[in-house]
Write a protein that holds these residues in place. Structure first.
Motif, PDB file in Angstrom:
ATOM      1  N   LEU A  34      -2.150   6.401   4.057  1.00 18.29           N
ATOM      2  CA  LEU A  34      -1.304   5.313   3.561  1.00 18.29           C
ATOM      3  C   LEU A  34      -0.691   4.565   4.734  1.00 18.29           C
ATOM      4  O   LEU A  34      -0.501   5.130   5.810  1.00 18.29           O
ATOM      5  N   TYR A  36       2.862   2.335   5.295  1.00 14.72           N
ATOM      6  CA  TYR A  36       4.135   1.907   4.752  1.00 14.72           C
ATOM      7  C   TYR A  36       4.795   0.963   5.746  1.00 14.72           C
ATOM      8  O   TYR A  36       4.623   1.092   6.956  1.00 14.72           O
ATOM      9  N   LYS A  38       8.617  -0.619   6.845  1.00 20.21           N
ATOM     10  CA  LYS A  38      10.032  -0.283   6.687  1.00 20.21           C
ATOM     11  C   LYS A  38      10.905  -1.302   7.418  1.00 20.21           C
ATOM     12  O   LYS A  38      10.741  -1.509   8.622  1.00 20.21           O
ATOM     13  N   PRO A  44      10.994   3.150   3.078  1.00 23.85           N
ATOM     14  CA  PRO A  44       9.629   2.676   3.325  1.00 23.85           C
ATOM     15  C   PRO A  44       9.038   2.060   2.061  1.00 23.85           C
ATOM     16  O   PRO A  44       9.260   2.561   0.959  1.00 23.85           O
ATOM     17  N   PHE A  46       5.462   0.884   0.243  1.00 29.78           N
ATOM     18  CA  PHE A  46       4.012   1.080   0.309  1.00 29.78           C
ATOM     19  C   PHE A  46       3.281  -0.245   0.552  1.00 29.78           C
ATOM     20  O   PHE A  46       3.603  -1.267  -0.048  1.00 29.78           O
ATOM     21  N   SER A  49      -3.526   1.760   0.903  1.00 25.30           N
ATOM     22  CA  SER A  49      -4.002   3.125   1.083  1.00 25.30           C
ATOM     23  C   SER A  49      -5.517   3.138   1.222  1.00 25.30           C
ATOM     24  O   SER A  49      -6.191   2.140   0.946  1.00 25.30           O
ATOM     25  N   PHE A  89       4.561   2.570   9.338  1.00 26.36           N
ATOM     26  CA  PHE A  89       4.238   3.985   9.427  1.00 26.36           C
ATOM     27  C   PHE A  89       2.888   4.244   8.780  1.00 26.36           C
ATOM     28  O   PHE A  89       2.630   3.759   7.675  1.00 26.36           O
TER      29      PHE A  89
ATOM     30  N   VAL B  43       9.534   9.885  10.002  1.00 25.07           N
ATOM     31  CA  VAL B  43       9.939  10.301   8.665  1.00 25.07           C
ATOM     32  C   VAL B  43       9.363  11.694   8.428  1.00 25.07           C
ATOM     33  O   VAL B  43       8.141  11.895   8.493  1.00 25.07           O
ATOM     34  N   PHE B  91      15.633  10.188   2.410  1.00 24.08           N
ATOM     35  CA  PHE B  91      14.908   9.374   1.432  1.00 24.08           C
ATOM     36  C   PHE B  91      14.386  10.248   0.304  1.00 24.08           C
ATOM     37  O   PHE B  91      13.766  11.275   0.530  1.00 24.08           O
ATOM     38  N   HIS B 101      -2.016   4.298  -5.912  1.00 22.62           N
ATOM     39  CA  HIS B 101      -2.422   4.317  -4.523  1.00 22.62           C
ATOM     40  C   HIS B 101      -2.263   5.684  -3.897  1.00 22.62           C
ATOM     41  O   HIS B 101      -2.244   5.803  -2.688  1.00 22.62           O
ATOM     42  N   TYR B 102      -2.118   6.718  -4.684  1.00 17.92           N
ATOM     43  CA  TYR B 102      -1.939   8.092  -4.220  1.00 17.92           C
ATOM     44  C   TYR B 102      -0.660   8.304  -3.441  1.00 17.92           C
ATOM     45  O   TYR B 102      -0.401   9.398  -2.991  1.00 17.92           O
ATOM     46  N   GLY B 103       0.124   7.292  -3.245  1.00 10.94           N
ATOM     47  CA  GLY B 103       1.357   7.448  -2.478  1.00 10.94           C
ATOM     48  C   GLY B 103       2.539   7.544  -3.393  1.00 10.94           C
ATOM     49  O   GLY B 103       2.401   7.800  -4.577  1.00 10.94           O
ATOM     50  N   TYR B 104       3.723   7.358  -2.847  1.00 11.42           N
ATOM     51  CA  TYR B 104       4.884   7.392  -3.705  1.00 11.42           C
ATOM     52  C   TYR B 104       5.857   6.261  -3.390  1.00 11.42           C
ATOM     53  O   TYR B 104       5.728   5.581  -2.382  1.00 11.42           O
ATOM     54  N   PHE B 106       9.574   5.094  -2.511  1.00 14.67           N
ATOM     55  CA  PHE B 106      10.787   5.586  -1.861  1.00 14.67           C
ATOM     56  C   PHE B 106      12.018   4.843  -2.343  1.00 14.67           C
ATOM     57  O   PHE B 106      11.956   3.651  -2.676  1.00 14.67           O
ATOM     58  N   GLY B 107      13.144   5.537  -2.327  1.00 12.36           N
ATOM     59  CA  GLY B 107      14.426   4.882  -2.489  1.00 12.36           C
ATOM     60  C   GLY B 107      14.878   4.273  -1.174  1.00 12.36           C
ATOM     61  O   GLY B 107      14.183   4.398  -0.148  1.00 12.36           O
TER      62      GLY B 107
END
Lengths: 111, 115
Positions: A34, A36, A38, A44, A46, A49, A89, B43, B91, B101-104, B106-107
């Motif tokens: 992935l 990201y 920021k 972060p 997205f 990917s 990232f 991170v 986070f 997208h297989y990701g997540y 974040f706040g």
């Protein structure tokens, strides 16, 4: 733990040109990668990917390339815009969906 | 667009005190995570949580740390006795079973300052 490395801490690019951000990893078990973005004081966000079965994924101005044999991925931004200035990232993960992040590259796009 | 919400945005605490960082993940998400970023560093993964239990944790996540999903919406990180080196951005993140997208997501993070 240096499984994911971004060797360039910073990068400056002129507006309209291509930005290329690089990332290397060591664990051949990683399946998903992935990118990201920021901004300061934000979480972060997205970007894009790629899974290990592909070598390229494109979304608008953003393209990610994966070279599994070299354990290397890169993010291309074309054309670069001032709003792209942020820390980028890369992250790599396997079947557990836990992602290991690199140290980040600060991109500055100059107007 | 759905968001992961974290409160407070900034927490200052005395060394040795307990802190609870709060997160409201996206409502239909099933997997929950805490990451942290010490200033200027990468991170780092702390813990993942699924089906009301920890599914994986890092070496950082020692006995001083705990997570809880006390109701259907909140996900909390507790640090029992804070140390100066716990100062970082924390986070929360969440994902659904088969993310686009297989990701997540974040706040925005909680900046924890231990003095």
């Amino acid at each position: 733990d240096q499984q994911v490395k971004q060797n360039s801490p910073s990068l400056s690019v002129q507006e309209g040109r291509i930005s290329i951000l690089n990332c290397d990893y060591t664990n051949s078990m990683f399946d998903y990668f992935l990118w990201y973005k920021k901004y300061p004081a934000e979480g972060p966000t997205f970007l894009i990917s790629i899974s290990s079965i592909k070598d390229k994924n494109e979304d608008g101005r953003f393209t990610v390339f994966l070279n599994k044999s070299a354990k290397h991925l890169s993010l291309h931004i074309v054309p670069s815009q001032p709003g792209d200035s942020a820390v980028y990232f890369c992250a790599a993960g396997g079947g557990t969906y836990k992602y290991i992040f690199g140290t980040g590259t600060r991109l500055k796009v100059l107007a | 667009e759905p968001e992961v919400t974290q409160t407070p945005s900034h927490q200052v605490t005395q060394m040795g005190q307990e802190v609870i960082l709060r997160c409201v993940p996206i409502s239909n998400h099933l997997y929950f995570y805490w990451y942290r970023q010490i200033l200027g560093q990468k991170v780092e993964f702390l813990v993942s949580f699924y089906n009301n239990e920890i599914s994986e944790k890092s070496e950082i996540f020692d006995d001083q740390f705990s997570v809880e999903r006390p109701d259907g919406s909140n996900f909390t990180l507790k640090i029992r006795s804070t140390k100066l080196e716990d100062s970082a951005m924390y986070f929360c993140a969440s994902r659904d079973r088969a993310g686009l997208h297989y990701g997540y997501t974040f706040g925005s993070g909680t900046r924890l300052t231990v003095v």
